[in-house]
Design a protein around this motif. Structure first.
Motif, PDB file in Angstrom:
ATOM      1  N   MET A 192       0.835  -1.201   0.000  1.00 21.30           N
ATOM      2  CA  MET A 192       0.000   0.000   0.000  1.00 21.30           C
ATOM      3  C   MET A 192       0.871   1.253   0.000  1.00 21.30           C
ATOM      4  O   MET A 192       1.918   1.291   0.651  1.00 21.30           O
ATOM      5  CB  MET A 192      -0.875  -0.016   1.260  1.00 21.30           C
ATOM      6  CG  MET A 192      -1.959   1.029   1.321  1.00 21.30           C
ATOM      7  SD  MET A 192      -2.790   1.007   2.943  1.00 21.30           S
ATOM      8  CE  MET A 192      -3.157  -0.742   3.109  1.00 21.30           C
ATOM      9  N   MET A 223      -8.014  -1.057  -4.506  1.00 20.55           N
ATOM     10  CA  MET A 223      -7.018  -2.126  -4.427  1.00 20.55           C
ATOM     11  C   MET A 223      -7.313  -3.210  -5.450  1.00 20.55           C
ATOM     12  O   MET A 223      -8.475  -3.491  -5.754  1.00 20.55           O
ATOM     13  CB  MET A 223      -7.030  -2.751  -3.024  1.00 20.55           C
ATOM     14  CG  MET A 223      -5.798  -3.609  -2.748  1.00 20.55           C
ATOM     15  SD  MET A 223      -5.995  -4.650  -1.280  1.00 20.55           S
ATOM     16  CE  MET A 223      -6.670  -6.121  -2.033  1.00 20.55           C
ATOM     17  N   GLY A 287      -3.304   0.168  -3.552  1.00 18.70           N
ATOM     18  CA  GLY A 287      -2.622  -1.012  -3.031  1.00 18.70           C
ATOM     19  C   GLY A 287      -2.883  -2.224  -3.897  1.00 18.70           C
ATOM     20  O   GLY A 287      -3.788  -2.231  -4.730  1.00 18.70           O
ATOM     21  N   TYR A 305       6.169   2.215  -0.514  1.00 15.54           N
ATOM     22  CA  TYR A 305       4.986   1.455  -0.109  1.00 15.54           C
ATOM     23  C   TYR A 305       5.226   0.749   1.231  1.00 15.54           C
ATOM     24  O   TYR A 305       6.362   0.556   1.651  1.00 15.54           O
ATOM     25  CB  TYR A 305       4.632   0.408  -1.168  1.00 15.54           C
ATOM     26  CG  TYR A 305       4.100   0.994  -2.457  1.00 15.54           C
ATOM     27  CD1 TYR A 305       2.728   1.051  -2.719  1.00 15.54           C
ATOM     28  CD2 TYR A 305       4.966   1.489  -3.425  1.00 15.54           C
ATOM     29  CE1 TYR A 305       2.241   1.578  -3.904  1.00 15.54           C
ATOM     30  CE2 TYR A 305       4.496   2.029  -4.619  1.00 15.54           C
ATOM     31  CZ  TYR A 305       3.136   2.064  -4.850  1.00 15.54           C
ATOM     32  OH  TYR A 305       2.650   2.592  -6.012  1.00 15.54           O
TER      33      TYR A 305
END
Length: 562
Positions: A192, A223, A287, A305
């Motif tokens: 993420m 996501m 993500g 991330y």
């Protein structure tokens, strides 16, 4: 008289000026109060109409075809096992063949198992007084399971990424014996962006699968994840997500309803990890799922991330398959002991494995039958309440004559079993001009029969106007969405990629972007880069489907997207 003429001219001039002022006012204010998205959409719609009417479009009626009502036979669509390379050859006649997941039987940082197996083969290890060795075949866990379950090909042993696949194989009647639960350590996770991670921490106080599924259900996060029929991480995420909605019954009504709400806000499911990572690079995702070993080997990811582990561990268990003779079981045990020596575990750590050993699996053992049922739930609920409207755009130019067109037909006729009765399907073909072979319609038995007839009637000749075919498909989809807006539009282009007629990518790229229609491309002995350029516009997949495995690949693509 002269005065009258001047008066008329004067009045005429005033009228012209008034008209021009009104016209200019209309032009300047026509977009007043509209969003940029509305304005862009209106411009795109007009551009689409202009391009469409610049194309010679024919419509034909194909005879109905015979429908094959037999269920999908995975074994028949799988290519010969030689399609998947042997990454380590056996060095003796007394050996075992192992199917290995790709993160450890590839090259470079993904080649740990190959290096260990090569050392094992050089070590002069004996069983019953005879030298032994290994043969390693590099094959993704889900694909390997398809070979084993279908009976198409059975190795002596199998080391998938996680134990879920072992349970799946066992539930289909294949005898398995767990040699070791772990060859080397790995963990799946949600990768993420740091900004989104901090945002979730601020709101939820913690980041875990539960808070992530809640955030996605509330449309607070975009996501993506991978195909749970083929990807270890995708399958793991599916059952973990279901578990967050009801840990006491992951297939109960509460879990399924929660998953359906969650899935409605998932932008897309990727056919491959590469496709998903490309989408992340474009900024379309906050993500995505990934194994830690891969994450650890990409510096840009580690700096930008945050990795949040989930689900069952990916510790590369090793299974013996079927009724192996005792000497082969002994070879596998000796290899397990060999690979878990400190020397080779240190090597694994250098390649990104063994990085999160403190993480414990969140889920216990899940029965293979339950996993199969979870996949069926995903298939039924992956698009929320939206049905799909899909146009297949088939290249019938002269360069497709012979084997490419025959394989295109075979792959469409076989893979169409995955299309789903609730969806709407149409078929367009192109050469110099564009032909609507089958208008968009609900994929009931009648439409299926007409689809089969339309595919069978395709013939190759002429030039290649690929982008004209895409324009016609876009126009058909936009007309459909005006009447039924709650549908998900898709285009599948099947081609050799050599465009030499009609419009160009430059002409239609803006339309594809504005309408946000994913264009999946399937290449037959193709200019793959040209097709990838089309698919990359909206993060769709591009498949290099050569004559060996096009049917299997296309079946997988339809299974995920349709």
């Amino acid at each position: 008289m002269a005065k009258k003429s001047k008066s008329f001219l004067y009045m005429g001039g005033i009228l012209v000026i008034v008209f021009l002022l009104v016209y200019i006012g209309v032009i300047l204010t026509k977009n007043f109060g509209k969003s940029n998205e509305q304005i862009t959409s209106e411009k795109a719609s007009q551009n689409l109409v202009d391009l469409y009417y610049d194309i010679n479009v024919n419509e034909v009626s194909a005879p109905k075809g015979q429908i094959d009502l037999d269920p999908v036979n995975i074994g028949e669509s799988l290519p010969d096992i030689s399609k998947f390379p042997v990454s380590v050859e056996n060095s003796t006649d007394n050996f075992v063949e192992i199917f290995s997941s790709t993160e450890k039987s590839g090259t470079g940082v993904d080649g740990w198992l190959n290096e260990v197996a090569t050392e094992f083969n050089k070590a002069g290890i004996l069983v019953d007084g005879r030298p032994v060795s290994l043969k390693i075949r590099n094959i993704a866990s889900g694909t390997a399971a398809d070979y084993i379950i279908s009976g198409k090909y059975k190795p002596d042993a199998y080391t998938p990424s996680n134990e879920l696949w072992g349970e799946m194989v066992k539930s289909h009647g294949m005898k398995t014996q767990l040699v070791t639960k772990r060859l080397t350590g790995n963990v799946p996770g949600i990768v993420m962006s740091k900004a989104k991670y901090d945002q979730l921490i601020s709101k939820y106080g913690a980041v875990n699968v539960k808070t992530i599924t809640d955030a996605i259900s509330n449309n607070e996060m975009a996501m993506g994840y991978t195909d749970p029929f083929a990807s270890s991480t995708g399958l793991n995420f599916l059952v973990t997500a279901l578990n967050t909605f009801d840990s006491s019954n992951i297939l109960g009504e509460k879990a399924v309803q929660g998953f359906e709400k969650f899935q409605a806000n998932v932008p897309f499911t990727a056919s491959t990890t590469i496709q998903m990572r490309e989408a992340a690079k474009s900024g379309a995702l906050d993500g995505f799922v990934l194994e830690y070993q891969t994450f650890a080997n990409i510096p840009d990811l580690k700096s930008e991330y945050v990795f949040t582990p989930f689900g069952v561990r990916h510790d590369s268990p090793l299974y013996a398959l079927g009724d192996l003779p005792q000497n082969k079981l002994e070879i596998l045990k000796k290899f397990s002991d060999f690979a878990t020596q400190e020397k080779y575990q240190n090597l694994a750590q250098e390649k990104g494995f063994n990085g999160l050993d403190d993480y414990q699996s969140e889920l216990g053992t899940i029965d293979g039958n339950l996993l199969t049922s979870a996949q069926k739930v995903w298939k039924a609920k992956k698009d929320g309440n939206k049905s799909i409207a899909a146009i297949f755009v088939a290249d019938t130019s002269g360069s497709m004559n012979g084997t490419p067109l025959n394989r295109l037909k075979e792959s469409l006729l076989t893979a169409q079993k995955y299309l789903g009765k609730g969806n709407s399907i149409g078929l367009v073909s192109y050469s110099d001009d564009v032909t609507i072979n089958l208008p968009l319609g609900k994929y009931d038995t009648n439409q299926q029969s007409m689809f089969v007839g339309a595919v069978n009637s395709l013939q190759a000749s002429g030039g290649t106007a690929t982008f004209d075919g895409i324009v016609v498909a876009l126009k058909m989809l936009q007309d459909e969405l005006e009447e039924r807006p709650d549908q998900k539009p898709l285009i599948f282009v099947l081609s050799d990629g050599e465009t030499n007629k009609g419009h160009s990518l430059k002409d239609v790229k803006g339309l594809i972007e504005a309408f946000k229609v994913p264009v999946y491309t399937v290449g037959y002995n193709a200019n793959i880069q040209a097709l990838q350029n089309i698919s990359s516009i909206n993060e769709a997949a591009s498949i290099n489907a050569d004559t060996d495995d096009v049917v299997y690949k296309l079946g997988n693509l339809f299974n995920v997207q349709m």
